[in-house]
Design a protein around this motif. Structure first.
Motif, short mmCIF file in Angstrom:
data_model
loop_
_atom_site.label_atom_id
_atom_site.label_comp_id
_atom_site.label_asym_id
_atom_site.label_seq_id
_atom_site.Cartn_x
_atom_site.Cartn_y
_atom_site.Cartn_z
N ARG A 1 5.12 7.11 3.46
CA ARG A 1 5.80 7.68 2.31
C ARG A 1 7.30 7.64 2.55
O ARG A 1 7.75 7.46 3.68
CB ARG A 1 5.38 9.15 2.13
CG ARG A 1 3.98 9.34 1.56
CD ARG A 1 4.00 8.98 0.10
NE ARG A 1 2.68 9.05 -0.48
CZ ARG A 1 2.08 10.16 -0.90
NH1 ARG A 1 2.68 11.31 -0.75
NH2 ARG A 1 0.91 10.11 -1.45
N LEU A 2 8.04 7.90 1.49
CA LEU A 2 9.48 8.05 1.60
C LEU A 2 9.85 9.48 1.26
O LEU A 2 9.40 10.01 0.24
CB LEU A 2 10.19 7.10 0.63
CG LEU A 2 10.61 5.74 1.17
CD1 LEU A 2 11.09 4.86 0.03
CD2 LEU A 2 11.70 5.87 2.22
N SER B 1 -3.69 -2.26 -6.65
CA SER B 1 -2.55 -1.34 -6.71
C SER B 1 -1.99 -1.27 -5.31
O SER B 1 -2.72 -0.92 -4.38
CB SER B 1 -2.98 0.05 -7.14
OG SER B 1 -3.41 0.03 -8.46
N THR B 2 -0.74 -1.60 -5.17
CA THR B 2 -0.15 -1.63 -3.83
C THR B 2 1.04 -0.69 -3.77
O THR B 2 1.96 -0.81 -4.58
CB THR B 2 0.30 -3.05 -3.48
OG1 THR B 2 -0.85 -3.88 -3.46
CG2 THR B 2 0.97 -3.10 -2.13
N GLY B 3 1.00 0.19 -2.79
CA GLY B 3 2.07 1.15 -2.65
C GLY B 3 2.79 1.02 -1.33
O GLY B 3 2.78 -0.05 -0.71
N LEU B 4 3.37 2.11 -0.90
CA LEU B 4 4.23 2.07 0.28
C LEU B 4 3.50 1.70 1.56
O LEU B 4 4.13 1.30 2.54
CB LEU B 4 4.90 3.44 0.46
CG LEU B 4 5.92 3.81 -0.61
CD1 LEU B 4 6.46 5.21 -0.35
CD2 LEU B 4 7.08 2.82 -0.60
N ARG C 1 1.26 -2.98 -9.57
CA ARG C 1 -0.05 -3.60 -9.77
C ARG C 1 0.14 -5.11 -9.69
O ARG C 1 1.16 -5.64 -10.09
CB ARG C 1 -0.62 -3.21 -11.12
CG ARG C 1 -1.22 -1.82 -11.10
CD ARG C 1 -2.51 -1.76 -11.89
NE ARG C 1 -3.14 -0.46 -11.67
CZ ARG C 1 -3.49 0.37 -12.65
NH1 ARG C 1 -3.29 0.03 -13.91
NH2 ARG C 1 -4.05 1.52 -12.38
N LYS D 1 -2.19 12.24 3.38
CA LYS D 1 -2.73 10.97 2.88
C LYS D 1 -2.86 9.91 3.95
O LYS D 1 -3.40 8.84 3.69
CB LYS D 1 -1.81 10.44 1.76
CG LYS D 1 -1.44 11.45 0.70
CD LYS D 1 -2.65 11.95 -0.07
CE LYS D 1 -2.25 12.85 -1.23
NZ LYS D 1 -1.64 14.11 -0.82
N LEU D 2 -2.30 10.16 5.13
CA LEU D 2 -2.35 9.20 6.23
C LEU D 2 -1.79 7.84 5.82
O LEU D 2 -2.26 6.80 6.26
CB LEU D 2 -3.78 9.04 6.77
CG LEU D 2 -4.45 10.32 7.27
CD1 LEU D 2 -5.84 10.01 7.81
CD2 LEU D 2 -3.60 11.00 8.33
N ASP E 1 -7.41 5.28 -7.72
CA ASP E 1 -6.97 4.18 -6.85
C ASP E 1 -6.31 4.67 -5.58
O ASP E 1 -5.92 3.87 -4.75
CB ASP E 1 -5.98 3.27 -7.60
CG ASP E 1 -6.72 2.33 -8.55
OD1 ASP E 1 -7.94 2.49 -8.68
OD2 ASP E 1 -6.07 1.46 -9.14
N ARG E 2 -6.15 5.97 -5.46
CA ARG E 2 -5.45 6.47 -4.28
C ARG E 2 -6.26 6.22 -3.04
O ARG E 2 -7.49 6.25 -3.05
CB ARG E 2 -5.18 7.98 -4.42
CG ARG E 2 -4.41 8.35 -5.67
CD ARG E 2 -3.02 7.73 -5.67
NE ARG E 2 -2.21 8.27 -4.61
CZ ARG E 2 -1.53 9.40 -4.72
NH1 ARG E 2 -1.52 10.08 -5.83
NH2 ARG E 2 -0.81 9.83 -3.70
N LYS F 1 8.21 2.19 -6.18
CA LYS F 1 7.43 2.37 -4.95
C LYS F 1 6.02 1.79 -5.02
O LYS F 1 5.31 1.77 -4.02
CB LYS F 1 7.34 3.86 -4.60
CG LYS F 1 8.68 4.49 -4.26
CD LYS F 1 8.50 5.93 -3.84
CE LYS F 1 9.86 6.56 -3.51
NZ LYS F 1 10.71 6.72 -4.71
N TRP F 2 5.58 1.38 -6.18
CA TRP F 2 4.25 0.75 -6.21
C TRP F 2 4.12 -0.22 -7.37
O TRP F 2 4.86 -0.15 -8.34
CB TRP F 2 3.13 1.78 -6.19
CG TRP F 2 2.88 2.56 -7.44
CD1 TRP F 2 3.61 3.59 -7.91
CD2 TRP F 2 1.79 2.36 -8.36
NE1 TRP F 2 3.04 4.07 -9.07
CE2 TRP F 2 1.92 3.34 -9.37
CE3 TRP F 2 0.71 1.48 -8.42
CZ2 TRP F 2 1.03 3.45 -10.42
CZ3 TRP F 2 -0.18 1.59 -9.48
CH2 TRP F 2 0.00 2.57 -10.46
#
Lengths: 212, 575
Positions: free
Chosen positions: B439-440, B255-258, B541, B435-436, B100-101, B538-539
């Motif tokens: 991030r923290l 999946s939702t992240g930063l 679902r 990863k473009l 999912d990245r 930080k992420w």
């Protein structure tokens, strides 16, 4: 290559940040770059030259002073003295005036003036050596921006209320030379941070295992 | 209904006075934003209402799948007279390639939303690009770009059951909730696709994220279609389609992240328009003087449904599960309280909310969504106010005195921060080179802070206050900036927040204890996502469109019947 307006904005903004422009300056220059591209002028090429010019990567201290109510600019950089002088003109109100010893990157500055004029409903008038008639920004046609190329030497800029609605330049795709785009992107990449292993593990934004 | 517009500096909206709103100091705290639920102004709800009202008919002009379900499909749908087409490419990938990245390069399915009806040549040309997503270059006919991976367990289970002529096991459906999950939906000019300005000019897509929501809706249709197609290939005549209830229950996972979080910080005017619309809607619900029997019955029904929904909401995250358990108890207590002591005849919904004001933020925000649901005629037009062209703008002729007043009004919370502790700026936001994506990092332990994103708002305010301490109160901002240009960005932000007060998050975003998940939940609630399932701070679902009508419903049911999917329940109960 064809690029979207937002790609130009984002890439230009990051490229400016990489050149150590302050955040707000980077945003303003990026907006002007994107607008110039959409208006059919080579905003990316102008920015590319601007950022390649190391003189414009100086610290944020401004090379200007007030003299009898007129802002005098000795060394002009669009992102620094340019942005500050627009703010000052807008604050000082109708009839306010600045004098620039020599205008550099006049098309980029014209883009900044156009957008500021549109946003604040003001019109800037540029009078200078090399100009047969004053240039008004914004004007009824965007071609007035290109005429700014003819400016050389001293310039006087005034601000007044606008008497018409400037034409809207719709956001859209535009053509950028591959080499220019590559250079701007290379600069933009410098704003990204290499990851440490700790950051990769703790700062990750999504799961590492995705089999469900 | 007349279009509404706000002027945050006035007390008028649509010619009528704005009702009293909740304070931005209370609403814009991270902990509360991290308790938001979807509501009827959420972007998915708005899109579904529009599609249902127009009885939009989905068509499948192209279906070129092999017997294993690999190939491509075009799903087209008309919205306000314009045709949009999802071109979906289904591919066979190895299990090891499924991630999912954002950096993944292979997906089970990849998509683009095409402006109009694509020709076969268009599809052929796009096949190689869309399946490589970020590696391709696109043009303005492509409105969004996306990809998704199968939920292997559920997808296989559903296909297997349908092929045998059986419906899938409801418990399995509830445990996952989707057949595929998207890993990114790109819009606004990325990789050369159409700019937001272009899309915003299309009738029906002018609202925030409507093109993205339409894309996900069509992806959901594709996932249902693909599962049924595969079942048919396997089971032949024996195979059946999903029941309507199962179809509606299945959403699209995400999946939702930063990557999503910075948007709320960098778009203060837009954030203000979202929150303002929601707060006005809520206030209009509270302001109802007397409710009809239908409204009171609906309140009871929704409360009971919310209660059941929360009992079905199970997550692994300890903190979130604790919150859910408290919420369940509170809702049980509230239901019992209302049974014993009915809502007051005068201002019943204000009475309802008054009963939860001592409750958890999760409970209060759930009630906000519920009360908004009770007054559709009062709130639905507010959806038109949730997109704005306003941008942060310096007011150079403002006096320093006024700036100080704005700081006092909107940034007094900064005073509570102990800047002498390392915690106060322990984190920094950055864009990862590898990863473009945002991030923290840990400022005092990791390199890269010099390239941080400008999110240390509290720190900038503190520095500005210090600089302004010796400045003449009557001085103009522009004059001050001639000496101190480094403060232009924060001054512009302060002035902008003066006009758009719900645009600022009133917490320290670089504090050691800042939880980005709160930003994510806020934004996702506006999308309309449900079943937040945090996997870390930080992420998360989520599931999109769970319980929503499907395209088939648009042509066979009345649009009002299709607008009731807040707090979705498992099919056996709601179906």
């Amino acid at each position: 290559m064809q690029v979207s307006a937002n790609e130009v904005y984002q890439t230009a903004r990051k490229a400016c940040l990489a050149a150590e422009y302050l955040q707000d300056r980077a945003e303003d220059i990026a907006l002007a770059t994107s607008w110039l591209q959409c208006a059919g002028m080579k905003g990316c090429a102008v920015l590319d030259s601007l950022l390649a010019d190391t003189k414009d990567k100086q610290d944020a201290q401004l090379c200007l002073h007030l003299e009898a109510g007129v802002l005098q600019i000795s060394h002009f950089r669009p992102a620094f003295e340019g942005v500050a002088s627009i703010d000052w003109l807008l604050a000082a109100g109708d009839g306010a005036e600045i004098r620039v010893a020599s205008l550099s990157y006049p098309v980029m500055f014209a883009g900044l003036l156009w957008l500021a004029g549109q946003s604040y409903k003001k019109q800037f008038t540029l009078m200078g050596e090399g100009l047969k008639t004053p240039i008004n920004l914004p004007d009824e046609a965007v071609e007035s921006v290109a005429i700014c190329q003819q400016i050389s030497g001293k310039v006087v800029i005034e601000v007044n209320d606008i008497g018409f609605v400037p034409p809207v330049v719709p956001a859209g795709h535009s053509e950028v030379a591959d080499a220019v785009w590559a250079r701007l992107n290379a600069l933009a990449m410098q704003t990204y941070v290499p990851e440490t292993e700790a950051s990769r593990l703790s700062g990750a934004g999504a799961g590492l295992v995705d089999d469900d | 209904m007349a279009k509404t517009s706000f002027n945050q500096n006035s007390d008028a909206a649509c010619g009528t006075s704005l009702p009293p709103l909740r304070s931005y100091d209370s609403v814009m705290r991270l902990s509360r934003m991290g308790a938001f639920f979807p509501h009827r102004l959420s972007f998915m709800r708005v899109l579904i209402r529009r599609l249902a009202a127009q009885k939009s008919e989905m068509q499948m002009p192209v279906c070129a799948l092999d017997r294993n379900g690999f190939g491509h499909v075009v799903l087209s749908l008309s919205l306000s007279g314009r045709v949009y087409s999802l071109i979906a490419f289904s591919r066979n990938i190895k299990d090891s390639e499924r991630t999912d990245r954002v950096i993944a390069t292979q997906w089970d399915a990849s998509f683009c939303l095409f402006d109009g009806m694509p020709s076969l040549a268009d599809i052929e040309q796009l096949a190689d690009k869309v399946t490589h997503q970020e590696a391709g270059r696109y043009d303005g006919r492509i409105l969004t770009l996306s990809r998704a991976n199968k939920s292997l367990r559920l997808f296989s289970h559903v296909v297997e059951r349908l092929a045998k002529g059986q419906q899938p096991d409801t418990d399995a459906l509830v445990a996952t909730g989707y057949l595929m999950r998207t890993t990114a939906v790109y819009g606004n000019g990325k990789f050369g696709i159409a700019d937001r300005d272009k899309v915003a000019g299309y009738d029906g897509l002018e609202g925030a994220f409507q093109a993205e929501m339409l894309t996900v809706f069509l992806i959901r249709e594709f996932t249902l279609l693909l599962a049924e197609y595969c079942a048919k290939q396997r089971g032949g005549e024996r195979a059946v389609g999903l029941s309507d209830a199962h179809r509606r229950y299945l959403g699209v996972g995400n999946s939702t992240g930063l990557g999503m979080a910075p948007f709320l910080v960098t778009h203060p005017c837009l954030l203000d328009s979202w929150i303002m619309a929601r707060e006005v809607a809520f206030a209009r619900g509270l302001a109802v003087e007397t409710a009809s029997n239908d409204q009171l019955q609906r309140a009871k029904t929704l409360l009971e449904r919310a209660c059941l929904h929360c009992y079905e909401w199970e997550v692994e995250d300890t903190l979130q599960m604790q919150r859910i358990e408290i919420l369940r108890t509170e809702l049980d207590r509230l239901c019992a309280d209302i049974s014993a002591r009915p809502l007051t005849k005068k201002a019943p919904f204000a009475d309802l909310f008054a009963r939860v004001e001592e409750g958890s933020e999760e409970l209060q925000e759930l009630l906000v969504s519920l009360i908004i649901e009770l007054v559709p005629e009062e709130v639905d037009m507010l959806a038109d106010c949730m997109a704005t062209n306003a941008q942060p703008r310096l007011i150079p002729d403002m006096r320093i005195r006024e700036v100080k007043a704005l700081i006092e009004a909107h940034y007094h919370w900064v005073e509570n921060i102990d800047f002498d502790t390392p915690d106060a700026d322990a984190q920094f936001w950055y864009v990862s080179a590898a990863k473009l994506e945002p991030r923290l990092g840990l400022r005092h332990e990791e390199p890269g802070a010099e390239l941080e994103m400008p999110f240390n708002i509290a720190g900038y305010i503190r520095a500005l206050k210090s600089a302004l301490a010796t400045v003449e109160e009557d001085e103009l901002v522009a004059a001050f900036l001639l000496r101190a240009p480094e403060f232009r960005n924060i001054l512009r932000r302060i002035q902008t927040i003066g006009k758009f007060p719900y645009g600022e998050i009133r917490d320290n975003l670089v504090d050691a204890h800042c939880r980005p998940i709160d930003l994510l939940r806020c934004k996702l609630s506006f999308f309309g996502a449900s079943k937040f399932d945090p996997k870390s701070d930080k992420w998360t679902r989520i599931t999109l469109y769970q319980g929503a009508p499907t395209a088939a419903d648009f042509v066979k049911a009345s649009s009002q019947d299709l607008d009731d999917w807040l707090f979705p329940l498992r099919p056996s109960i709601s179906g």
